[in-house]
Design a protein around this motif. Structure first.
Motif, mmCIF file in Angstrom:
data_model
loop_
_atom_site.group_PDB
_atom_site.id
_atom_site.type_symbol
_atom_site.label_atom_id
_atom_site.label_comp_id
_atom_site.label_asym_id
_atom_site.label_seq_id
_atom_site.Cartn_x
_atom_site.Cartn_y
_atom_site.Cartn_z
ATOM 1 N N PRO A 197 41.255 48.309 28.191
ATOM 2 C CA PRO A 197 41.044 48.643 29.256
ATOM 3 C C PRO A 197 41.628 49.958 29.781
ATOM 4 O O PRO A 197 42.789 50.242 29.117
ATOM 5 C CB PRO A 197 41.461 47.504 30.321
ATOM 6 C CG PRO A 197 42.679 47.037 29.630
ATOM 7 C CD PRO A 197 42.116 47.234 28.075
ATOM 8 N N VAL A 231 43.230 40.978 29.785
ATOM 9 C CA VAL A 231 41.864 41.449 29.722
ATOM 10 C C VAL A 231 41.018 41.677 28.574
ATOM 11 O O VAL A 231 39.697 41.258 28.416
ATOM 12 C CB VAL A 231 42.007 43.142 30.210
ATOM 13 C CG1 VAL A 231 40.737 43.770 30.567
ATOM 14 C CG2 VAL A 231 42.528 43.006 31.731
ATOM 15 N N ASP A 259 45.128 43.530 37.295
ATOM 16 C CA ASP A 259 44.380 43.410 36.486
ATOM 17 C C ASP A 259 43.176 42.299 36.835
ATOM 18 O O ASP A 259 43.486 41.541 37.742
ATOM 19 C CB ASP A 259 44.824 42.992 35.100
ATOM 20 C CG ASP A 259 45.627 41.560 35.011
ATOM 21 O OD1 ASP A 259 44.633 40.836 35.069
ATOM 22 O OD2 ASP A 259 46.658 41.356 35.080
ATOM 23 N N GLY A 314 42.373 40.046 34.373
ATOM 24 C CA GLY A 314 41.973 39.295 33.085
ATOM 25 C C GLY A 314 41.934 37.654 33.217
ATOM 26 O O GLY A 314 42.401 37.096 32.315
ATOM 27 N N GLY A 316 41.969 37.444 38.152
ATOM 28 C CA GLY A 316 43.181 38.289 37.606
ATOM 29 C C GLY A 316 44.525 38.183 38.185
ATOM 30 O O GLY A 316 44.643 37.051 38.892
#
Length: 463
Positions: free
Chosen positions: A262, A296, A327, A329, A437
């Motif tokens: 990312p 991620v 994030d 993720g 996330g």
């Protein structure tokens, strides 16, 4: 099975070295059940008198701030350097004595754990070495004292992994909450000791530099923004970019060259500066980026499409700087979330023990996360040599002191990052939205006027 005479003598000696307030409790615990024959990995530390330790435990630690360290070291003279040496000479054994007393309050079964016993021996050896150092009166005395400091720093690199393994193994005799408090206290004290020791070593190196002459600068110094280990103008943007690149490179090495990483998007007050110790900040931000990037990558599976970016927002307030790392993720698993900040509790205990066994030394710095030296991309250690003729990177926790695979998860990154953040009166929080996330919020003091957060008294003395 009954104890043999040597075993009884060993147990008696261990009881005798405890302060009188603890002997009754220890004796009751030891005599409640038959004493098992100790295994080779469960040998108690040797007997030592406690009266010497008692004298040092009565002393209070003297906390300091980044601003105090900066003002003291900016105009460095011989008298100031010697004053710094004597402060460190008395402060280190004082702080170690309190932590030895903390370990003495552990149950007997915990103190005989091979890892806890190893740390106890390291601490007591350092305590004996440091308390016997005579008053520093000259530069030659200071140079000899610096050799002692460097030796202690190097020998104590095994403390973090051994402590982490120890508290994972003593769960039967000490609760998880008590283990976490014990670990936090010892690690916070460890940071404090390394800060004042490494700051004095850095000031000594500065004093012996060719551009320095008795409080005046005879030539232009390499970097006027450093006072010892303190960087007066830590730039948020530069540090974030450096840590993001380092974490991205480590992730790429761990997952292979085909992994799609990312992007890191920065916004906010990117030019803000503040005084700080760079290695502390690098460790915290580096751990946050490693977790976010790995989450991620793993959340995206094998998809070749570009993953969602990691967004970083820097906010500058009057007294604080706040860094948010966001994030997408997938968030933190519900089974792990309650134990996010714990050293002792949570799943994967056996896996963490196995991984920690592969890390004999740990300095808790971003720089030590490297692939083994056989890797062609391995970054070579610094070639600087200290006054002992040894590589200075081996004696300073700011160097590449050990190498371990970046995908070796040992379960102490986040709780260790929080201890680093709170050490200078900051904070670290994590907010997870499962399935989407995480947002991490790091707050640090912008002014550097906050004293270090210490556990100044041993647990038994605070009762």
């Amino acid at each position: 099975m009954l104890c043999t005479l040597p075993q009884r003598t060993c147990a008696l000696e261990t009881l005798l070295r405890l302060p009188s307030a603890l002997r009754a409790r220890a004796f009751a615990t030891a005599t409640a059940v038959p004493t098992p024959t100790p295994a080779p990995s469960s040998i108690p530390p040797p007997w030592r008198p406690s009266n010497v330790l008692d004298d040092w435990v009565q002393r209070e630690a003297r906390p300091i701030s980044l601003r105090q360290l900066t003002f003291f070291g900016r105009t460095l003279t011989e008298s100031r350097l010697i004053s710094s040496a004597n402060y460190v000479r008395l402060e280190l054994p004082t702080r170690i004595a309190h932590r030895l007393r903390n370990m003495q309050t552990l149950p007997y079964a915990a103190l005989t754990n091979q890892h806890i016993s190893h740390v106890y021996e390291l601490y007591y050896t350092a305590f004996e070495q440091l308390r016997k150092v005579p008053e520093v009166r000259s530069l030659d005395d200071n140079d000899r004292f610096c050799v002692v400091l460097q030796t202690c720093l190097k020998e104590h690199l095994s403390v973090i992994p051994r402590l982490a393994m120890g508290i994972l193994e003593i769960q039967d005799s000490v609760s998880g909450d008590e283990c976490d408090r014990f670990m936090t206290t010892l690690l916070r004290s460890r940071i404090s000791r390394r800060v004042i020791a490494e700051q004095h070593l850095a000031l000594t190196e500065t004093f012996h530099s060719p551009w320095h002459f008795d409080g005046k600068k005879s030539h232009t110094p390499p970097d006027e923004e450093f006072v010892g280990e303190i960087f007066l103008k830590c730039n948020a943007k530069e540090i974030i970019e450096e840590c993001a690149k380092a974490a991205s490179d480590l992730t790429a090495k761990a997952y292979g060259p085909d992994v799609v990483l990312p992007k890191i998007v920065l916004q906010g007050h990117l030019e803000t500066t503040f005084p700080y110790i760079p290695s502390h900040l690098e460790y915290i931000i580096g751990e946050l980026f490693r977790n976010s990037i790995q989450s991620v990558v793993e959340h995206g599976g094998s998809s070749a499409t570009e993953p969602p970016p990691i967004e970083v927002l820097v906010c500058e307030a009057a007294q604080h700087v706040i860094i948010r790392i966001s994030d997408r993720g997938g968030g933190i698993d519900r089974s792990i979330l309650p134990y996010l900040w714990s050293f002792a509790k949570g799943p994967r205990r056996h896996q963490r023990l196995q991984n920690l066994g592969q890390v004999p030394r740990l300095a808790a710095t971003m720089q030590e996360l490297q692939l083994p030296p056989s890797d062609p991309d391995f970054v070579k250690r610094s070639s600087s040599v200290d006054m002992t003729g040894e590589n200075f990177a081996d004696s300073s926790s700011l160097g590449k002191l050990s190498s371990r695979s970046p995908d070796l998860r040992i379960g102490i990154g986040l709780p260790m990052s929080r201890i680093y953040a709170e050490y200078w009166a900051g904070s670290l929080e994590m907010h997870s939205l499962e399935g989407y996330g995480c947002d991490a919020f790091l707050q640090i003091s912008r002014l550097g006027n906050k004293n270090e957060v210490l556990s100044t008294r041993a647990t038994m003395d605070a009762v």
